[in-house]
Design a protein around this motif. Sequence first.
Motif, PDB file in Angstrom:
ATOM      1  N   SER A  67       1.401  -1.142   0.567  1.00  0.00           N
ATOM      2  CA  SER A  67      -0.384   0.067   0.002  1.00  0.00           C
ATOM      3  C   SER A  67       1.208   1.186  -0.010  1.00  0.00           C
ATOM      4  O   SER A  67       1.571   1.388   0.962  1.00  0.00           O
ATOM      5  CB  SER A  67      -0.829   0.001   1.295  1.00  0.00           C
ATOM      6  OG  SER A  67      -1.648  -1.448   1.371  1.00  0.00           O
ATOM      7  N   VAL A  68       0.961   1.502  -0.984  1.00  0.00           N
ATOM      8  CA  VAL A  68       1.714   3.032  -0.735  1.00  0.00           C
ATOM      9  C   VAL A  68       0.907   4.680  -1.123  1.00  0.00           C
ATOM     10  O   VAL A  68      -0.270   4.512  -1.762  1.00  0.00           O
ATOM     11  CB  VAL A  68       2.538   3.486  -2.551  1.00  0.00           C
ATOM     12  CG1 VAL A  68       3.469   4.142  -2.750  1.00  0.00           C
ATOM     13  CG2 VAL A  68       2.935   1.550  -2.787  1.00  0.00           C
ATOM     14  N   PHE A  69       1.536   5.497  -0.150  1.00  0.00           N
ATOM     15  CA  PHE A  69       0.663   6.494  -0.356  1.00  0.00           C
ATOM     16  C   PHE A  69       1.427   7.391  -1.058  1.00  0.00           C
ATOM     17  O   PHE A  69       2.302   7.926  -1.088  1.00  0.00           O
ATOM     18  CB  PHE A  69       0.531   7.516   1.177  1.00  0.00           C
ATOM     19  CG  PHE A  69      -0.195   6.153   2.550  1.00  0.00           C
ATOM     20  CD1 PHE A  69      -1.364   6.812   2.525  1.00  0.00           C
ATOM     21  CD2 PHE A  69       0.111   5.398   2.633  1.00  0.00           C
ATOM     22  CE1 PHE A  69      -2.466   5.873   3.797  1.00  0.00           C
ATOM     23  CE2 PHE A  69      -0.007   4.796   3.930  1.00  0.00           C
ATOM     24  CZ  PHE A  69      -1.272   4.590   4.153  1.00  0.00           C
ATOM     25  N   VAL A  70       0.059   7.927  -2.165  1.00  0.00           N
ATOM     26  CA  VAL A  70       0.357   9.143  -2.948  1.00  0.00           C
ATOM     27  C   VAL A  70       0.304  10.262  -3.441  1.00  0.00           C
ATOM     28  O   VAL A  70      -1.185   9.966  -2.671  1.00  0.00           O
ATOM     29  CB  VAL A  70       0.734   8.880  -4.807  1.00  0.00           C
ATOM     30  CG1 VAL A  70       1.369   7.372  -4.884  1.00  0.00           C
ATOM     31  CG2 VAL A  70      -0.975   7.732  -4.898  1.00  0.00           C
ATOM     32  N   GLU A  71       0.261  11.349  -3.696  1.00  0.00           N
ATOM     33  CA  GLU A  71      -0.307  12.535  -3.431  1.00  0.00           C
ATOM     34  C   GLU A  71      -1.067  12.877  -4.299  1.00  0.00           C
ATOM     35  O   GLU A  71      -1.193  12.062  -5.599  1.00  0.00           O
ATOM     36  CB  GLU A  71       0.776  13.652  -3.642  1.00  0.00           C
ATOM     37  CG  GLU A  71       1.548  14.258  -2.448  1.00  0.00           C
ATOM     38  CD  GLU A  71       2.082  15.195  -2.902  1.00  0.00           C
ATOM     39  OE1 GLU A  71       1.885  16.675  -2.418  1.00  0.00           O
ATOM     40  OE2 GLU A  71       3.972  15.333  -3.095  1.00  0.00           O
ATOM     41  N   ASN A  72      -2.253  13.411  -4.375  1.00  0.00           N
ATOM     42  CA  ASN A  72      -3.094  13.283  -5.836  1.00  0.00           C
ATOM     43  C   ASN A  72      -2.565  14.739  -7.021  1.00  0.00           C
ATOM     44  O   ASN A  72      -3.108  16.401  -6.770  1.00  0.00           O
ATOM     45  CB  ASN A  72      -4.318  13.990  -5.384  1.00  0.00           C
ATOM     46  CG  ASN A  72      -5.239  12.698  -5.001  1.00  0.00           C
ATOM     47  OD1 ASN A  72      -5.086  11.477  -4.889  1.00  0.00           O
ATOM     48  ND2 ASN A  72      -6.029  12.689  -4.733  1.00  0.00           N
ATOM     49  N   ARG A  98      12.774   5.967  -2.159  1.00  0.00           N
ATOM     50  CA  ARG A  98      12.154   7.444  -2.588  1.00  0.00           C
ATOM     51  C   ARG A  98      11.455   8.993  -1.942  1.00  0.00           C
ATOM     52  O   ARG A  98      10.705   9.251  -3.134  1.00  0.00           O
ATOM     53  CB  ARG A  98      11.446   6.853  -4.360  1.00  0.00           C
ATOM     54  CG  ARG A  98      12.653   6.633  -5.418  1.00  0.00           C
ATOM     55  CD  ARG A  98      13.214   7.272  -6.455  1.00  0.00           C
ATOM     56  NE  ARG A  98      13.873   5.984  -7.631  1.00  0.00           N
ATOM     57  CZ  ARG A  98      13.633   6.006  -8.942  1.00  0.00           C
ATOM     58  NH1 ARG A  98      12.754   6.484  -9.403  1.00  0.00           N
ATOM     59  NH2 ARG A  98      14.634   4.874  -9.509  1.00  0.00           N
ATOM     60  N   GLY A  99      11.179   8.835  -0.965  1.00  0.00           N
ATOM     61  CA  GLY A  99       9.831   9.097   0.074  1.00  0.00           C
ATOM     62  C   GLY A  99       9.074   8.237  -0.374  1.00  0.00           C
ATOM     63  O   GLY A  99       8.453   9.563   0.666  1.00  0.00           O
ATOM     64  N   PHE A 100       8.665   7.353  -0.484  1.00  0.00           N
ATOM     65  CA  PHE A 100       7.535   7.595  -0.650  1.00  0.00           C
ATOM     66  C   PHE A 100       7.571   5.968   1.132  1.00  0.00           C
ATOM     67  O   PHE A 100       7.739   6.109   1.808  1.00  0.00           O
ATOM     68  CB  PHE A 100       6.864   6.306  -1.824  1.00  0.00           C
ATOM     69  CG  PHE A 100       6.821   6.521  -2.823  1.00  0.00           C
ATOM     70  CD1 PHE A 100       5.940   7.614  -3.119  1.00  0.00           C
ATOM     71  CD2 PHE A 100       7.766   6.508  -3.697  1.00  0.00           C
ATOM     72  CE1 PHE A 100       5.164   7.994  -4.924  1.00  0.00           C
ATOM     73  CE2 PHE A 100       7.701   7.353  -5.249  1.00  0.00           C
ATOM     74  CZ  PHE A 100       6.609   7.815  -5.442  1.00  0.00           C
ATOM     75  N   VAL A 101       5.899   6.494   1.186  1.00  0.00           N
ATOM     76  CA  VAL A 101       5.157   5.958   2.898  1.00  0.00           C
ATOM     77  C   VAL A 101       4.691   4.625   1.622  1.00  0.00           C
ATOM     78  O   VAL A 101       3.251   4.714   1.159  1.00  0.00           O
ATOM     79  CB  VAL A 101       4.377   6.752   3.373  1.00  0.00           C
ATOM     80  CG1 VAL A 101       3.269   5.591   4.476  1.00  0.00           C
ATOM     81  CG2 VAL A 101       4.877   7.847   4.169  1.00  0.00           C
ATOM     82  N   VAL A 102       5.297   3.489   2.186  1.00  0.00           N
ATOM     83  CA  VAL A 102       4.700   2.006   1.724  1.00  0.00           C
ATOM     84  C   VAL A 102       4.643   1.395   3.196  1.00  0.00           C
ATOM     85  O   VAL A 102       4.628   0.862   4.047  1.00  0.00           O
ATOM     86  CB  VAL A 102       5.746   1.054   1.353  1.00  0.00           C
ATOM     87  CG1 VAL A 102       5.746   0.151   0.542  1.00  0.00           C
ATOM     88  CG2 VAL A 102       6.227   2.507   0.424  1.00  0.00           C
ATOM     89  N   ARG A 103       3.361   0.506   3.057  1.00  0.00           N
ATOM     90  CA  ARG A 103       3.156  -0.757   3.814  1.00  0.00           C
ATOM     91  C   ARG A 103       2.996  -1.396   3.198  1.00  0.00           C
ATOM     92  O   ARG A 103       2.060  -1.709   2.057  1.00  0.00           O
ATOM     93  CB  ARG A 103       1.599  -0.208   4.576  1.00  0.00           C
ATOM     94  CG  ARG A 103       1.903  -0.892   6.099  1.00  0.00           C
ATOM     95  CD  ARG A 103       0.123  -1.347   6.325  1.00  0.00           C
ATOM     96  NE  ARG A 103      -0.516  -1.892   5.772  1.00  0.00           N
ATOM     97  CZ  ARG A 103      -1.831  -1.792   5.746  1.00  0.00           C
ATOM     98  NH1 ARG A 103      -2.612  -0.642   6.536  1.00  0.00           N
ATOM     99  NH2 ARG A 103      -2.925  -2.224   5.475  1.00  0.00           N
ATOM    100  N   VAL A 104       3.331  -2.767   3.760  1.00  0.00           N
ATOM    101  CA  VAL A 104       3.927  -4.060   3.176  1.00  0.00           C
ATOM    102  C   VAL A 104       2.643  -5.022   4.196  1.00  0.00           C
ATOM    103  O   VAL A 104       3.090  -5.463   5.366  1.00  0.00           O
ATOM    104  CB  VAL A 104       4.698  -5.208   3.384  1.00  0.00           C
ATOM    105  CG1 VAL A 104       4.672  -6.863   2.498  1.00  0.00           C
ATOM    106  CG2 VAL A 104       5.841  -4.735   1.988  1.00  0.00           C
ATOM    107  N   GLY A 105       1.325  -5.196   3.517  1.00  0.00           N
ATOM    108  CA  GLY A 105       0.065  -6.711   4.069  1.00  0.00           C
ATOM    109  C   GLY A 105      -0.057  -7.363   3.395  1.00  0.00           C
ATOM    110  O   GLY A 105      -0.113  -7.945   2.709  1.00  0.00           O
ATOM    111  N   ASP A 106      -0.867  -8.517   4.252  1.00  0.00           N
ATOM    112  CA  ASP A 106      -1.106  -9.595   3.917  1.00  0.00           C
ATOM    113  C   ASP A 106      -2.423  -9.661   2.777  1.00  0.00           C
ATOM    114  O   ASP A 106      -3.521  -9.012   4.059  1.00  0.00           O
ATOM    115  CB  ASP A 106      -1.414 -10.021   4.872  1.00  0.00           C
ATOM    116  CG  ASP A 106       0.108 -11.123   5.292  1.00  0.00           C
ATOM    117  OD1 ASP A 106       1.108 -11.277   3.834  1.00  0.00           O
ATOM    118  OD2 ASP A 106      -0.351 -11.298   6.813  1.00  0.00           O
ATOM    119  N   VAL A 107      -2.782 -10.424   2.247  1.00  0.00           N
ATOM    120  CA  VAL A 107      -3.704 -10.101   1.084  1.00  0.00           C
ATOM    121  C   VAL A 107      -4.409 -11.322   0.730  1.00  0.00           C
ATOM    122  O   VAL A 107      -2.839 -12.151   1.223  1.00  0.00           O
ATOM    123  CB  VAL A 107      -4.123  -8.668  -0.050  1.00  0.00           C
ATOM    124  CG1 VAL A 107      -3.763  -8.000   0.926  1.00  0.00           C
ATOM    125  CG2 VAL A 107      -3.155  -9.840  -0.719  1.00  0.00           C
TER     126      VAL A 107
END
Length: 135
Positions: free
Chosen positions: A6-11, A61-70
């Motif tokens: 899950s990567v948070f990106v600006e609009n 590269r400055g992104f906020v990233v979360r790794v999770g199970d699906v």
Amino acid sequence: MLKQLSVFVENRSGSLMNVTNALLDADINIRAISSFDTPEFGILRLIVDEPEEAKAALTARGFVVRVGDVLAVELEDKKGSLNAMLKILADGNISINYIYSFVIRENQAPVMVFHTDDIEEATQLLENHDLIIVD
């Protein structure tokens, strides 16, 4: 169990390309992608071939990233397949937080990716009904 980023990106223009460019530079293959937005930012959900390496490349590269199970479940390409899977989960009292799909090209099978708070129980329920869990 499948790992999802899950990567948070600006609009703003180019933000998704910045994510895919970072993954390309790290030689990461994107297998599935889905985007959900809010007014200020979006959440990009990705299934990739190397999740930990992808997280490192994006974080660098400055992104906020979360790794999770699906869970990813291969379904038959016919009417009612999704509904049948959802019924199994509903009958087992499993709530789905979100869902999206992609196709495995070799056999053209649709795959539903979803998140639930009880992945272990959902996996057991679906396997008991002979559904294929994709790793």
